[in-house]
Design a protein around this motif. Sequence first.
Motif, mmCIF file in Angstrom:
data_model
loop_
_atom_site.group_PDB
_atom_site.id
_atom_site.type_symbol
_atom_site.label_atom_id
_atom_site.label_comp_id
_atom_site.label_asym_id
_atom_site.label_seq_id
_atom_site.Cartn_x
_atom_site.Cartn_y
_atom_site.Cartn_z
ATOM 1 N N HIS A 136 -74.808 -25.548 -12.236
ATOM 2 C CA HIS A 136 -76.253 -26.282 -12.803
ATOM 3 C C HIS A 136 -76.442 -27.321 -13.306
ATOM 4 O O HIS A 136 -75.148 -27.737 -13.303
ATOM 5 N N ILE B 89 -79.678 -36.703 -24.382
ATOM 6 C CA ILE B 89 -78.837 -36.021 -23.323
ATOM 7 C C ILE B 89 -79.223 -37.066 -22.289
ATOM 8 O O ILE B 89 -77.990 -36.734 -20.641
ATOM 9 N N LEU B 90 -80.224 -37.035 -21.786
ATOM 10 C CA LEU B 90 -80.390 -37.817 -20.752
ATOM 11 C C LEU B 90 -80.627 -39.605 -20.968
ATOM 12 O O LEU B 90 -81.130 -39.415 -21.968
ATOM 13 N N PHE C 69 -83.700 -32.240 -11.190
ATOM 14 C CA PHE C 69 -82.390 -31.176 -11.106
ATOM 15 C C PHE C 69 -81.985 -29.975 -10.292
ATOM 16 O O PHE C 69 -80.889 -29.780 -9.554
ATOM 17 N N PHE D 150 -84.178 -24.721 -24.136
ATOM 18 C CA PHE D 150 -85.318 -25.728 -23.868
ATOM 19 C C PHE D 150 -87.025 -25.615 -23.784
ATOM 20 O O PHE D 150 -86.817 -24.058 -23.123
ATOM 21 N N PHE D 151 -87.373 -26.140 -23.149
ATOM 22 C CA PHE D 151 -89.144 -26.033 -22.376
ATOM 23 C C PHE D 151 -89.877 -25.313 -23.730
ATOM 24 O O PHE D 151 -89.661 -23.636 -23.149
HETATM 25 O O1 5CU Z 1 -85.806 -30.361 -21.056
HETATM 26 C C1 5CU Z 1 -84.121 -30.671 -20.560
HETATM 27 O O2 5CU Z 1 -83.549 -32.065 -20.947
HETATM 28 C C2 5CU Z 1 -82.646 -29.053 -19.847
HETATM 29 C C3 5CU Z 1 -81.845 -30.474 -19.465
HETATM 30 O O3 5CU Z 1 -81.011 -30.852 -20.146
HETATM 31 N N1 5CU Z 1 -81.223 -28.706 -19.397
HETATM 32 C C4 5CU Z 1 -81.404 -27.575 -18.876
HETATM 33 O O4 5CU Z 1 -81.155 -26.416 -19.136
HETATM 34 N N2 5CU Z 1 -82.923 -27.619 -18.983
HETATM 35 C C5 5CU Z 1 -83.715 -28.494 -19.223
#
Ligand code: 5CU
Length: 397
Positions: free
Chosen positions: A195, A49-50, A220, A350-351
């Motif tokens: 967000h 996604i990134l 972020f 996530f995390f």
């Molecule tokens: O770990 C991540 O990339 C992310 C994300 O993309 N979006 C999010 O809300 N938390 C972590």
Amino acid sequence: MAATTRLIVDIHTHGYLPRYASMLRSRAVVPKIVSTKVRDGAVEERLHILNDEPSGGRPVGRQYWDRDEKLKFMDKHGIDVSIVSTANPWLDFLSATQAEDLANELNDDLEQFCSTGPSLANHQNVKRLYGFGLLPLVPEITTQSLLQSVEQISKLPHLKGLIMGTKGVGNGLDDEALDPVWAAIEKAGLVIFLHPHYGVDSNAWGGKDNGHVLQLALGFPFETTTAVTRMILSGVFDRYPRLRLLLAHSGGTLPQLSSRLASCIDHDPAVASRLNHDARYYLGKLYFDAVAYGPEELGFVSDVIGRAERYEGNKNRESSSPKSNIIKQAAAQLRSSGSKRMFFGTDHPFFPPLSSTEEKWQSVVDNLEAIDAAEGWSEEDKAGVRGGNALALLNIL
Ligand code: 5CU
């Protein structure tokens, strides 16, 4: 204390519903899900996604789209109710027609995901899952289409608001084209969950590879800070004073920078007389998740929110400084009143722990322990942040 106020509510928890995950699987460019052969010929799916995902992407699985997995995670951490939102980057990368269709379908899917799920054992009228829907916020979308989505969400009983990124329809959240949308959201009483997704260039001011640490820890929150500051500067909260905006990651750096922001406004001829209030006033109108991982940060954010009422004065109507309205309240009282605008969250899925042997997720434990240890919060304040504040804000119960 009423039993209901002891409920734990996760206001910041994500997923990619099956329809969204299928769309990601069909894509050749980021965002996408790819299948990768791993040991013994087994196939694993990987998420991109990134822009700078580790080569091959990161593991993705049922925790992203399966309701039972969300419920298992909730049970493991003692979470009673979750407010589920689509994870970034939402519909940002689609054409207007695709975004319009998918927003419509995903809002219905999310309603179904929540409404057909379980209720709380002791409160049959309360579901364990509620949601924040999506608007088709992309360039070239019509205002009419955005308004239709607001109307759709407002009619779906288990959707309590909508999640939104920082781009608006391509020109940010200070774009006047969004005024009818703010007006409709305000009228419908929906909560906007703001967000981030884009962060700051991971190569900014250096070249070392640090995984996603700079992007997630700093980029972020700074993106959220910029987006909400643009809303403040463009007078959105003067025009729509009942708009309810929930900021991810405890408002990014806005609490830390709000007095600097106020001073910069006062010294800038282009904006000095634009707003009705001192910039710090607007923080008392916003809502902040408690996804900050530390008790000192939570205490600080609640101080800043609580302090906002000192800046109640209307700049344009009063000749005296807003500070003349300072209410001499004890610091503890301000901190307690600030905590009423804060809400526990996990950021699941996530995390996750790096090692699969860990029982509970450290990211969740940290956020719950931070609430327990926040100085100056009474037991009632803490119960509010864990869940009571969210139930009240979202009118659940
Ligand atoms: O770990 C991540 O990339 C992310 C994300 O993309 N979006 C999010 O809300 N938390 C972590």
